[in-house]
Motif scaffolding. Structure first.
Motif, short mmCIF file in Angstrom:
data_model
loop_
_atom_site.label_atom_id
_atom_site.label_comp_id
_atom_site.label_asym_id
_atom_site.label_seq_id
_atom_site.Cartn_x
_atom_site.Cartn_y
_atom_site.Cartn_z
N ILE A 357 0.84 -1.20 0.00
CA ILE A 357 0.00 0.00 0.00
C ILE A 357 0.87 1.25 0.00
CG2 ILE A 357 -1.58 1.32 1.48
CD1 ILE A 357 -3.03 -1.30 2.05
N ALA A 358 2.08 1.13 0.56
CA ALA A 358 2.96 2.30 0.65
C ALA A 358 3.83 2.49 -0.59
CB ALA A 358 3.85 2.17 1.89
N LEU A 359 3.68 1.62 -1.58
CA LEU A 359 4.64 1.66 -2.71
C LEU A 359 4.65 2.99 -3.46
CD1 LEU A 359 4.60 -1.87 -4.39
CD2 LEU A 359 6.44 -0.76 -3.13
N ARG A 360 3.52 3.71 -3.46
CA ARG A 360 3.48 4.99 -4.18
C ARG A 360 4.12 6.12 -3.38
NH1 ARG A 360 2.50 4.89 -9.51
NH2 ARG A 360 0.76 3.54 -10.05
N VAL A 361 4.13 5.97 -2.05
CA VAL A 361 4.45 7.14 -1.22
C VAL A 361 5.66 6.95 -0.31
CG1 VAL A 361 2.09 8.00 -1.18
CG2 VAL A 361 2.81 6.34 0.54
N GLN A 410 -7.21 -6.72 -5.13
CA GLN A 410 -7.74 -5.63 -5.95
C GLN A 410 -8.13 -4.44 -5.07
OE1 GLN A 410 -7.36 -5.04 -8.91
NE2 GLN A 410 -9.10 -5.36 -10.20
N ARG A 411 -8.78 -4.72 -3.92
CA ARG A 411 -9.16 -3.63 -3.02
C ARG A 411 -7.93 -2.91 -2.47
NH1 ARG A 411 -14.38 -3.95 -0.38
NH2 ARG A 411 -15.64 -5.55 -1.38
N ALA A 412 -6.92 -3.68 -2.09
CA ALA A 412 -5.72 -3.06 -1.51
C ALA A 412 -5.03 -2.16 -2.54
CB ALA A 412 -4.75 -4.14 -1.02
N ARG A 416 -4.57 1.84 -2.59
CA ARG A 416 -3.29 2.53 -2.75
C ARG A 416 -3.39 3.61 -3.82
NH1 ARG A 416 1.15 -1.17 -5.11
NH2 ARG A 416 0.43 -0.48 -7.14
N GLU A 417 -3.95 3.24 -4.97
CA GLU A 417 -3.97 4.18 -6.09
C GLU A 417 -4.86 5.38 -5.80
OE1 GLU A 417 -1.97 3.67 -9.02
OE2 GLU A 417 -1.15 2.28 -7.53
N LEU A 418 -5.96 5.16 -5.08
CA LEU A 418 -6.91 6.25 -4.85
C LEU A 418 -6.59 7.04 -3.59
CD1 LEU A 418 -10.30 4.66 -5.94
CD2 LEU A 418 -8.63 5.90 -7.31
N SER A 419 -5.68 6.56 -2.75
CA SER A 419 -5.40 7.24 -1.48
C SER A 419 -4.06 7.93 -1.46
CB SER A 419 -5.44 6.25 -0.32
OG SER A 419 -6.58 5.46 -0.37
N SER A 420 -3.25 7.73 -2.51
CA SER A 420 -1.89 8.24 -2.45
C SER A 420 -1.81 9.69 -2.91
CB SER A 420 -0.98 7.37 -3.32
OG SER A 420 -0.97 6.05 -2.82
N GLY A 421 -2.91 10.29 -3.19
CA GLY A 421 -2.92 11.69 -3.63
C GLY A 421 -4.19 11.93 -4.40
N GLU A 422 -4.55 13.19 -4.59
CA GLU A 422 -5.75 13.50 -5.37
C GLU A 422 -5.52 13.03 -6.81
OE1 GLU A 422 -9.53 14.47 -5.94
OE2 GLU A 422 -8.50 14.46 -4.00
N VAL A 423 -6.44 12.17 -7.31
CA VAL A 423 -6.23 11.58 -8.63
C VAL A 423 -6.57 12.57 -9.73
CG1 VAL A 423 -6.95 9.71 -10.17
CG2 VAL A 423 -6.80 9.31 -7.71
N GLN A 424 -5.66 12.74 -10.68
CA GLN A 424 -5.98 13.54 -11.86
C GLN A 424 -6.27 12.63 -13.06
OE1 GLN A 424 -4.36 17.61 -13.56
NE2 GLN A 424 -2.79 16.04 -13.68
#
Lengths: 504, 309
Positions: A357-361, A410-412, A416-424
């Motif tokens: 989950i932390a891979l983006r941040v 898939q949920r995890a 991760r993708e939707l919580s790591s920053g405001e999605v553009q």
């Protein structure tokens, strides 16, 4: 050999503590087209695997033509005339159709006399319901052709009781109708009995005589299809009324092109061009869907967008700026992807759920301090929030992510993708493949909420219903190019089907 | 090579090169055909270098003890079977990786060969008789180039036999099925592990016969540096040959020729760069690998399940 009735009487099959099939009976009459209907994980495959001798039932009895039988291996099942076509192809990819058919033939001599084998095959094909090129290599065949070869293989082995495991999941609607129609003809001539495992109501209503419905390993209903309606079948299959979607598509008026793909070309694994000059634009607050039968360049397209594959030419821009998938740019463009098979394409399988989950941040504050030290506490806190918000089960951050079920991976990853920053920008490929309907609804809600917040979403899906429900515009992709554009409101299904099948 | 190069000039080099290619190709041929058989079943045996050395040492020792070089070849084949069975057993354990097991087999095979070979360094064992095809010619260079080991004909014949095996026999189809898609093969009722076990075992046995050539051919001595990494290069050669036995034969001849380049030029009096020319097989391996492998596409002809569980 004539067709015969097959019955499973009060069959139970457990795997450890989990009861996959619980006291289920199935009456598949001789010379009939029978449907076995149910959601993913309802126990359909387990039940037929007990018939085929892959599993031994823990309780219950199997009867063929009224006689109790014990089937302990697929070979014994074959002896009773039972044969099965699997969801995953069992053809050897590098061999020709002829080699595949000959290899399956029992009693094949050590030295193969190709002349006489080919003569036999040609004679067999003369009477077969569909035709294939004997010298074609399986790798070069389309999914529909492979499916036909699988069925031909069973017929060549003189199978009279044919089980089809979701055969149409890889076919276009037209191909599915053709294959099932021809088999229906054989059933009507009493040359074959067919048991069709499916979760598509349309196929049940159009081709089957009788249906048995499973839900969570239990028998949920059975009957003649002429006495049933799709909505009655849905009730049996789902058990509970489907919750109406409570996220509506908001009308968005600001229209600013965010994601632009211009004349993108890329090669596939075989060195041939898989994406052929593809251009499209996704605006803010818009979901653009790409429909198509798998294997038409969608996977390669997503891989190029995600940075997993190099493009030969073409460019991708986000809000006017050239986008290349480095961490800096992904962050600057607030660009996120949800590829298909996230366990393989978007996670480090042996690492924990929290680390995934932390891979983006993990390399930005507050998760990284002093330029190199990870703050485990911050990562742990963040991952717990994501796990809770996206209902990942079991909610244990330290567990390796490959021990989770497909839906929870898939949920995890979605979390991760939707919580790591405001999605553009969000690119999602088959986000609901193989998930149960609750997970599907959840993911659809997340996508719509993200759209309503003004993100540009590119949704690549093999599920046309999903695209019709979510997308604002739909393209059809065939042979690496976009061949048709429509909207859900003006979509012509038969036209889309023809475009998907490559009849432009 | 002990001829009069002045008399034949460039022809002398060509003939020496051709003779050298035939001679030098034999270990490459046997190892690559053995590896081809192994990899067609979907397994990799990187340990061929170890098998080659054990084959060389065993053939030499048995030939020395019994006085029969053919018994030496048979003993090498038997040792190859044992090492192959070991590799097959190891790599079919659930958590063993093919490549790691292969490297262990290189170390194990070469270590064992060096240990048992210690007492055989020095003497000259009886060598395999050669087949003389050049008696029609008056030129000693041609005569020397056409004195060919019977193992060359065996290896060349084997390449065609394997081709027939893979295309025209049910065993061959089963091996290919197992190597391409083991799940599909299981669904067809093919015993995947048994097929792989046999392919790996027989493949290693072939490689060991290639080792026998190293010690039972002129100059016919055993030394620890005798293989010079040919077992490893032959594994790479299978990739270059796209898993086709007939192309393995051609590639083995090419590598044999590259290996003969240094000595042939030396016979012409070109002594400079001797070591550079001797490095040509290694360079060739690198160049071919770079030329034939691309990250953008998977290799045509590669068994689909190669190296996977």
């Amino acid at each position: 050999m004539r067709t015969a009735s097959v019955e499973a009487l009060r069959v139970t099959k457990r795997f450890g503590n989990f009861t996959a099939v619980d006291d289920v009976s199935l009456h598949w009459k001789a010379g009939s087209f029978h449907a076995l209907l149910g959601e993913n994980g309802a126990g359909k495959s387990t039940l037929v695997k007990c018939l085929m001798g892959f599993h031994q039932a823990d309780a219950g009895e199997i009867r063929i033509a009224g006689e109790p039988v014990r089937i302990t291996s697929p070979q014994e099942a074959r002896g009773h005339g039972l044969g099965m076509v699997f969801q995953h192809f069992t053809l050897i990819p590098s061999m020709t159709v002829a080699e595949n058919l000959v290899l399956a033939r029992p009693g094949l001599p050590l030295i193969i006399n190709w002349k006489s084998e080919l003569a036999r095959l040609t004679e067999f094909l003369r009477k077969a319901p569909f035709q294939v090129g004997l010298q074609d290599r399986v790798t070069n065949l389309s999914a529909g052709q492979k499916q036909k070869v699988e069925i031909l293989k069973e017929l060549y082995l003189e199978t009279r009781l044919l089980i089809l495991d979701e055969p149409t999941s890889v076919l276009t609607p037209a191909e599915a109708d053709e294959v099932l129609g021809l088999l229906r003809g054989m059933v009507e001539r009493d040359e074959l009995s067919v048991l069709l495992i499916t979760h598509k109501f349309r196929e049940v209503m159009a081709f089957c005589d009788e249906v048995t419905v499973l839900r969570r390993g239990r028998l949920a209903g059975t009957g003649q299809t002429r006495d049933l309606t799709p909505s009655r079948l849905a009730e049996m299959m789902m058990g509970e009324a489907r919750v109406e979607r409570h996220v509506a598509k908001m009308e968005i008026t600001r229209r600013r092109p965010l994601l632009k793909i211009h004349n993108l070309r890329a090669k596939g694994d075989n060195g041939l061009e898989a994406v052929r000059g593809l251009s499209l634009t996704v605006h803010d607050g818009e979901i653009v869907g790409i429909a198509g039968v798998s294997g038409n360049g969608q996977r390669e397209l997503v891989e190029v967008i995600a940075g997993q594959r190099g493009a030969t030419t073409g460019e991708i821009t986000v809000d006017g700026a050239i986008h290349s998938p480095t961490r800096e740019q992904l962050r600057a463009h607030r660009f996120f992807t949800l590829p298909e098979e996230p366990l393989r394409n978007a996670s480090a399988p042996r690492m924990s759920v929290a680390d995934n989950i932390a891979l983006r941040v993990f390399d930005v504050p507050p998760f990284q301090r002093a330029g190199c030290l990870l703050d485990r506490q911050a990562i742990d806190k963040f991952s717990r929030e994501v796990i809770e918000r996206f209902d990942v089960r079991p909610p244990i951050p330290g567990r390796p992510i490959d021990q989770l079920s497909g839906g929870n991976v898939q949920r995890a990853i979605l979390g991760r993708e939707l919580s790591s920053g405001e999605v553009q920008v969000l690119v999602a490929a088959n986000p609901c493949f193989g998930l149960d309907f609750k997970a599907v609804d959840f993911i659809h809600e997340c996508l719509l909420q993200t759209r309503n917040r003004g993100a540009a979403i590119l949704l690549i899906s093999e599920d046309l219903d999903e695209l019709l429900a979510l997308a604002d515009r739909i393209f059809v992709m065939s042979e690496g190019a976009l061949v048709h554009e429509t909207t859900p409101q003006s979509a012509d299904l038969s036209l889309i089907g023809r475009q998907m099948a490559g009849h432009h | 090579m002990q001829s009069q190069p002045e008399a034949l000039g460039a022809w002398g080099v060509a003939i020496a090169l051709a003779g050298g290619a035939v001679r030098g190709s034999i270990p490459y041929m046997f190892v690559s055909l053995g590896e081809c058989l192994t990899e067609k079943s979907g397994k990799i045996n990187l340990g061929m270098e170890g098998v080659l050395l054990m084959g060389a040492m065993t053939a030499f020792a048995i030939s020395d003890i019994t006085g029969s070089p053919w018994l030496g070849v048979a003993a090498a084949a038997a040792v190859g079977l044992l090492l192959g069975a070991m590799h097959a057993w190891l790599t079919q354990q659930s958590s063993v990786n093919d490549v790691a097991a292969g490297i262990a087999m290189i170390l194990f095979g070469s270590g064992l060969a060096f240990f048992f070979g210690k007492r055989f360094v020095a003497p000259m064992a009886p060598q395999l008789p050669l087949i003389n095809l050049g008696s029609w010619s008056g030129s000693p260079a041609i005569q020397s180039a056409l004195r060919i080991s019977p193992l060359f004909f065996a290896g060349a014949g084997l390449a065609f036999c394997l081709h027939v095996l893979f295309t025209r026999t049910s065993w061959g189809l089963k091996i290919r099925a197992v190597g391409d898609d083991p799940q599909a093969a299981r669904a067809l009722g093919i015993p995947v592990n048994t097929v792989r076990f046999l392919a790996i075992t027989l493949g290693a046995s072939l490689a060991a016969v290639g080792g026998a050539h190293l010690t039972l051919y002129f100059p016919g001595i055993w030394s620890e540096g005798i293989s010079g990494g040919q077992g490893l290069m032959a594994v790479a050669l299978v990739i270059f040959a796209r898993w086709s036995p007939r192309r393995c034969l051609a590639a083995a001849l090419l590598f044999g020729g590259a290996q003969a380049l240094g000595p042939s030029l030396q016979s012409l009096g070109v002594n400079g760069y001797y070591y550079l020319f001797n490095a040509s097989p290694y360079l060739l391996t690198l160049v071919l690998m770079i030329a034939t492998c691309s990250p953008n596409r998977s290799l045509a002809g590669m068994p689909g399940a190669l190296g996977k569980k």
